[in-house]
Design a protein around this motif. Structure first.
Motif, PDB file in Angstrom:
ATOM      1  N   TYR A   2       0.520  22.373   8.214  1.00 33.65           N
ATOM      2  CA  TYR A   2       0.117  23.181   9.359  1.00 33.65           C
ATOM      3  C   TYR A   2      -1.146  22.533   9.936  1.00 33.65           C
ATOM      4  O   TYR A   2      -2.161  22.398   9.241  1.00 33.65           O
ATOM      5  N   TRP A   3      -1.084  22.155  11.204  1.00 32.11           N
ATOM      6  CA  TRP A   3      -2.209  21.465  11.840  1.00 32.11           C
ATOM      7  C   TRP A   3      -2.920  22.421  12.800  1.00 32.11           C
ATOM      8  O   TRP A   3      -2.300  23.099  13.605  1.00 32.11           O
ATOM      9  N   GLY A   4      -4.249  22.460  12.688  1.00 31.78           N
ATOM     10  CA  GLY A   4      -5.000  23.365  13.557  1.00 31.78           C
ATOM     11  C   GLY A   4      -6.472  22.997  13.635  1.00 31.78           C
ATOM     12  O   GLY A   4      -6.878  21.880  13.294  1.00 31.78           O
ATOM     13  N   VAL A  27       1.505  26.476  16.797  1.00 33.33           N
ATOM     14  CA  VAL A  27       2.853  26.709  16.256  1.00 33.33           C
ATOM     15  C   VAL A  27       3.755  25.494  16.434  1.00 33.33           C
ATOM     16  O   VAL A  27       4.757  25.344  15.732  1.00 33.33           O
ATOM     17  N   ASN A  28       3.412  24.629  17.375  1.00 32.71           N
ATOM     18  CA  ASN A  28       4.219  23.424  17.589  1.00 32.71           C
ATOM     19  C   ASN A  28       3.751  22.246  16.739  1.00 32.71           C
ATOM     20  O   ASN A  28       4.278  21.144  16.862  1.00 32.71           O
ATOM     21  N   GLN A  29       2.738  22.476  15.894  1.00 37.52           N
ATOM     22  CA  GLN A  29       2.182  21.405  15.078  1.00 37.52           C
ATOM     23  C   GLN A  29       2.464  21.606  13.590  1.00 37.52           C
ATOM     24  O   GLN A  29       1.674  21.245  12.741  1.00 37.52           O
ATOM     25  N   ILE A  35      -2.761  23.221   4.755  1.00 42.06           N
ATOM     26  CA  ILE A  35      -3.378  23.691   5.990  1.00 42.06           C
ATOM     27  C   ILE A  35      -4.419  22.648   6.391  1.00 42.06           C
ATOM     28  O   ILE A  35      -5.389  22.407   5.656  1.00 42.06           O
ATOM     29  N   MET A  36      -4.223  22.026   7.537  1.00 38.52           N
ATOM     30  CA  MET A  36      -5.071  20.908   7.980  1.00 38.52           C
ATOM     31  C   MET A  36      -5.886  21.329   9.201  1.00 38.52           C
ATOM     32  O   MET A  36      -5.352  21.936  10.142  1.00 38.52           O
ATOM     33  N   ALA A  37      -7.158  20.980   9.178  1.00 42.35           N
ATOM     34  CA  ALA A  37      -8.033  21.265  10.315  1.00 42.35           C
ATOM     35  C   ALA A  37      -8.952  20.078  10.530  1.00 42.35           C
ATOM     36  O   ALA A  37      -9.662  19.659   9.612  1.00 42.35           O
ATOM     37  N   SER A  38      -8.925  19.535  11.753  1.00 39.52           N
ATOM     38  CA  SER A  38      -9.755  18.377  12.102  1.00 39.52           C
ATOM     39  C   SER A  38      -9.590  17.247  11.095  1.00 39.52           C
ATOM     40  O   SER A  38     -10.572  16.666  10.602  1.00 39.52           O
TER      41      SER A  38
END
Length: 497
Positions: free
Chosen positions: A31-33, A51-53, A117-120
């Motif tokens: 999950y990219w955000g 939601v598209n990532q 869960i991925m962020a930056s």
């Protein structure tokens, strides 16, 4: 495969190789955000996910198989999956990667799924869904039957042990290893856990340093502790090879030889080491199955691992990027290897790279049988005319047609090795015809060089080179030097009584 493999020849070997992967299959979900605030409910970041990532990738044994497929091999995989939505996604990924799917459904176990869960570009948290208990006797029998059915068609087998229970049974693992040994199929194992006795008799085990220390039972400090510990466990388990990956220290390859082969790490920016072990074992097994010697195969695997650690997340290596990386390394230290020797297809690929760098290509040719000062002088003068020097080298058969059955004195492999050791020579390409006309037409050098004992009008390839704006140059020759004169002197024909 010889000790001086060319890239295109290796690519062809890999394309004819089939490798079976047996192991713990996983679905990697990302999950990219972005993180912009802390939750008011608890001191944790709030990740706003697009939601598209949401992306899915093959993990565990699936990633090993994906690496094999990416290298151009025929890859097959056997493992257990659940009867759930994750299994459908995993099977779709296997099909998309052109991997032969022999997976078995066990409705009592979920498909192992790792959600990140991925962020930056940073991993915030990972959620694992799995059943790590040992598989039952019925599942083990089903898996063994599936493996036995596929084995006759493969060139190597990889056991990808991620500690999820599939390889807890020593009897199960040993049955597979013994079946492979009877069929002369090399077995490569990515190990887990403290007890490696179940891996006894395998061709090669590929731990990292932490996994080796776990199996040894103590921390391995310094080379004085590391080398004896690795050598001892290889001997105790009856392994043909042990390849230890050591992060920034590179790799160490152990065999019956007294000293291990130390392979330096490639200096690269590291983003993520996840999946690097999968790439190492897949590349090693593929190259060995294709006929490459273990030390060279380990070197290629080291280069492949350097590629994937420069990417975020789990990624499979691709042959195109591996070939480029191998070429880069060969050009940085050509004198220490025989990667200078290339076939026409590979030579064309290297020429394309050199021309993109606006380098001037020089070509000369000959038999170069018993290299003498006249040869060295010609090659040095030729190299001064441009940025890269290619030597077209007559094959043994070509020389016999031109000079008789007693020639060549040195084999083509020996002649190519000597030429490759010269700093002035950037590449050696064999040609089997009596003249290099076809080779010149394929390579299209900027400058064609021959000795001044030729007339420019008589130089083979002159019209081809000049047709696209190239030049023919004649360079000085050293008088009194010839292979024939040396050969006659050695045989006694040139001595005076």
């Amino acid at each position: 495969m010889s000790a001086n493999p060319s890239y295109s020849r290796l690519a062809g070997q890999l394309a004819r190789t089939k490798v079976l992967v047996v192991g713990d299959l996983m679905l990697d979900c990302y999950y990219w955000g972005d993180v912009r605030r802390i939750s008011p409910e608890a001191p944790v970041p709030v990740v706003k996910v697009n939601v598209n990532q949401k992306t899915f990738r093959l993990g565990g044994a699936g990633n090993v198989a994906a690496n094999l497929s990416g290298l151009g091999c025929t890859a097959a995989v056997i493992g257990l999956i659940g009867q759930d939505a994750a299994s459908i996604q995993l099977k779709d990924l296997l099909a998309g990667a052109n991997i032969q799917d022999h997976c078995l459904v066990d409705a009592s176990r979920p498909t192992t799924t790792k959600t990140r869960i991925m962020a930056s570009k940073q991993q915030v948290v990972r959620v694992d869904e799995e059943d790590g208990s040992g598989i039952g006797a019925q599942s083990a029998d089903r898996l063994r039957t599936a493996v036995e059915a596929v084995l006759p068609s493969v060139d190597a087998l990889i056991l990808s042990d991620y500690g999820k229970g599939m390889f807890d049974s020593i009897d199960f693992v040993q049955a597979i290893i013994q079946s492979c040994r009877k069929m002369s199929i090399p077995v490569f194992i990515d190990p887990k856990g403290r007890d490696w006795s179940r891996y006894a008799g395998a061709t090669c085990v590929t731990p990292n340093t932490a996994e080796l220390e776990l199996a040894v039972g103590s921390e391995v400090k310094g080379e004085s502790g590391f080398i004896p510990a690795a050598s001892d466990i290889r001997r105790r388990l009856g392994l043909d090879w042990l390849l230890v990956t050591r992060g920034p220290k590179g790799m160490a390859l152990f065999s019956e030889d007294a000293s291990p082969v130390m392979i330096a790490a490639r200096a690269r920016e590291v983003f993520d080491v996840s999946g690097a072990g999968d790439t190492v074992i897949a590349t090693l097994a593929a190259c060995v199955a294709g006929g490459m010697r273990f030390p060279e195969a380990a070197g290629v695997a080291n280069t492949a691992a350097g590629i994937v650690v420069g990417k975020l997340g789990t990624w499979a290596v691709r042959w195109s990027e591996l070939a480029d990386a191998l070429l880069d390394e060969a050009e940085k230290k050509p004198a220490s290897t025989l990667w200078k020797v290339a076939d026409v297809q590979e030579a064309s690929a290297r020429l394309s790279r050199w021309r993109q760098a606006e380098q001037r290509i020089v070509f000369t040719n000959g038999c170069f049988d018993l290299l003498h000062p006249g040869h060295v002088s010609l090659l040095h003068q030729a190299r001064q005319l441009g940025d890269r020097l290619i030597v077209g080298l007559n094959t043994d058969a070509s020389i016999r047609r031109l000079k008789g059955e007693q020639r060549p004195i040195l084999s083509g492999q020996d002649r190519a090795a000597i030429l490759s050791a010269l700093e002035d020579v950037d590449m050696v390409v064999f040609f089997d015809e009596d003249t290099p006309l076809n080779l010149i037409g394929q390579l299209k050098p900027d400058i064609l060089v021959k000795g001044a004992d030729y007339r420019a009008a008589d130089v083979v390839g002159k019209s081809i080179v000049e047709s696209y704006g190239g030049q023919v140059r004649l360079v000085d020759i050293l008088q009194g030097h010839s292979t024939t004169a040396i050969a006659n002197k050695l045989s006694g024909k040139g001595t005076q009584r």
